[in-house]
Design a protein around this motif. Structure first.
Motif, short mmCIF file in Angstrom:
data_model
loop_
_atom_site.label_atom_id
_atom_site.label_comp_id
_atom_site.label_asym_id
_atom_site.label_seq_id
_atom_site.Cartn_x
_atom_site.Cartn_y
_atom_site.Cartn_z
N HIS A 133 91.26 17.41 27.79
CA HIS A 133 92.38 16.71 28.43
C HIS A 133 93.69 17.46 28.21
CE1 HIS A 133 89.48 13.39 28.78
NE2 HIS A 133 90.24 13.02 29.81
N LYS A 134 93.91 17.94 27.00
CA LYS A 134 95.13 18.70 26.72
C LYS A 134 95.17 19.96 27.59
CE LYS A 134 96.82 18.77 22.59
NZ LYS A 134 97.06 19.02 21.16
N SER A 135 94.03 20.63 27.76
CA SER A 135 94.01 21.86 28.56
C SER A 135 94.30 21.58 30.03
CB SER A 135 92.66 22.57 28.41
OG SER A 135 91.64 21.93 29.16
N ALA A 136 94.07 20.34 30.47
CA ALA A 136 94.34 19.95 31.86
C ALA A 136 95.74 19.36 32.03
CB ALA A 136 93.28 18.95 32.34
N GLY A 137 96.56 19.42 30.97
CA GLY A 137 97.94 18.97 31.08
C GLY A 137 98.20 17.53 30.66
N PHE A 138 97.21 16.87 30.07
CA PHE A 138 97.43 15.51 29.58
C PHE A 138 98.29 15.56 28.32
CE2 PHE A 138 94.07 14.67 32.44
CZ PHE A 138 93.91 13.30 32.59
N GLN A 139 99.11 14.52 28.14
CA GLN A 139 99.96 14.39 26.97
C GLN A 139 99.43 13.25 26.09
OE1 GLN A 139 102.74 16.41 26.41
NE2 GLN A 139 101.96 17.49 28.20
N SER A 140 99.51 13.41 24.80
CA SER A 140 99.14 12.33 23.89
C SER A 140 100.22 11.25 23.94
CB SER A 140 99.02 12.86 22.47
OG SER A 140 98.68 11.82 21.59
N VAL A 141 99.79 9.99 24.09
CA VAL A 141 100.75 8.90 24.13
C VAL A 141 100.53 7.89 23.01
CG1 VAL A 141 101.30 9.13 26.59
CG2 VAL A 141 99.42 7.65 25.89
N VAL A 158 92.20 7.36 21.07
CA VAL A 158 93.32 8.25 21.41
C VAL A 158 93.67 8.01 22.87
CG1 VAL A 158 94.04 10.66 21.62
CG2 VAL A 158 92.59 9.96 19.70
N LEU A 159 94.94 7.79 23.13
CA LEU A 159 95.42 7.58 24.50
C LEU A 159 96.19 8.81 24.96
CD1 LEU A 159 96.77 3.94 24.07
CD2 LEU A 159 94.60 4.64 25.10
N MET A 160 95.81 9.31 26.14
CA MET A 160 96.49 10.45 26.74
C MET A 160 96.71 10.12 28.21
SD MET A 160 94.34 13.60 25.01
CE MET A 160 95.60 14.86 25.23
N ASP A 161 97.73 10.72 28.82
CA ASP A 161 97.93 10.48 30.25
C ASP A 161 98.48 11.70 30.95
OD1 ASP A 161 100.68 10.52 29.74
OD2 ASP A 161 101.03 8.48 30.37
N LYS A 162 98.36 11.68 32.27
CA LYS A 162 98.87 12.76 33.11
C LYS A 162 99.29 12.16 34.44
CE LYS A 162 97.69 17.12 35.36
NZ LYS A 162 98.88 17.86 34.95
N SER A 163 100.49 12.52 34.88
CA SER A 163 100.93 12.12 36.21
C SER A 163 100.25 13.00 37.24
CB SER A 163 102.45 12.25 36.34
OG SER A 163 103.09 11.32 35.49
N LEU A 164 99.88 12.39 38.37
CA LEU A 164 99.28 13.13 39.47
C LEU A 164 100.23 13.11 40.66
CD1 LEU A 164 95.59 11.81 39.36
CD2 LEU A 164 96.56 13.80 38.19
N GLY A 165 100.24 14.20 41.40
CA GLY A 165 101.09 14.25 42.60
C GLY A 165 102.54 14.00 42.25
N GLU A 166 103.15 13.05 42.96
CA GLU A 166 104.55 12.72 42.74
C GLU A 166 104.76 11.86 41.50
OE1 GLU A 166 106.58 11.30 46.25
OE2 GLU A 166 105.27 12.51 47.51
N GLY A 167 103.67 11.39 40.87
CA GLY A 167 103.81 10.57 39.68
C GLY A 167 104.76 9.42 39.91
N ASP A 168 105.71 9.24 39.01
CA ASP A 168 106.67 8.14 39.16
C ASP A 168 108.00 8.59 39.74
OD1 ASP A 168 107.76 9.57 37.05
OD2 ASP A 168 107.69 7.91 35.62
N SER A 169 108.01 9.77 40.38
CA SER A 169 109.26 10.27 40.97
C SER A 169 109.58 9.65 42.32
CB SER A 169 109.21 11.80 41.11
OG SER A 169 108.27 12.15 42.10
N SER A 170 108.64 8.89 42.87
CA SER A 170 108.89 8.22 44.15
C SER A 170 108.09 6.93 44.20
CB SER A 170 108.47 9.13 45.32
OG SER A 170 107.07 9.31 45.32
#
Length: 174
Positions: A133-141, A158-170
């Motif tokens: 997950h870390k190698s794919a750009g996920f962050q530990s939350v 362990v909780l990790m997350d990653k924004s996809l596409g525009e994420g929360d920017s729109s």
């Protein structure tokens, strides 16, 4: 040659076998009784009926891993957040198969409208899953300490997350 493709009904026996191994021998899932082929088929059908991906990794005509995502929670406010799951045949570990599955899963989840992909990783000692997950750009939350009991021991999540596409920017399309 490794192929990542959408799963089919014909893959269910192998998917069930791989998952049963992890239920019986690992801490990546907190299930303690392996589900039947019918149970796994019902789970797969539920995911696909929601328009979400369920993928398999094939090598030499054999399923060596699978990955899917499902809505993080059933309430409508969570409709753009999904939780990913990846399981590999024991002989496929540490060969990059998990990362390839995750990368394709992220691409297909984004096309399905997912804006946030969440990893809920069983066991803080699950360094393989944390690493992929870390190698794919996920962050530990965060870490939920000692919230699971399996194999006579307390286990973290362990909780990790990653924004996809525009994420929360729109704002997403309603």
């Amino acid at each position: 040659m490794l192929i990542i493709r959408p799963s089919t009904d014909a893959d269910l026996a192998a998917i069930t076998e791989i998952y049963a191994y992890h239920v019986q021998n690992g801490t990546g899932t907190f299930e303690v009784t392996p589900p039947s082929v019918q149970d796994m088929g019902d789970r797969r059908k539920d995911v696909l009926n929601k328009g979400l991906p369920w993928l398999v990794a094939i090598e030499n005509s054999r399923v060596i891993g699978f990955a899917y995502c499902n809505w993080f929670k059933p309430r409508p406010a969570y409709r753009f957040s999904a939780e990913d799951s990846i399981y590999l045949h024991p002989t496929a570990s540490r060969k990059g198969v998990g990362r390839l599955l995750l990368m394709e899963l992220m691409a297909q989840a984004q096309r399905a409208g997912v804006r946030k992909l969440i990893a809920v990783i069983g066991d803080s000692a699950n360094l393989g899953s944390i690493g992929v997950h870390k190698s794919a750009g996920f962050q530990s939350v965060g870490v939920l300490k000692s919230c699971g009991w399996k194999f006579n021991q307390w286990l973290d999540v362990v909780l990790m997350d990653k924004s996809l596409g525009e994420g929360d920017s729109s704002s997403p399309a309603a």
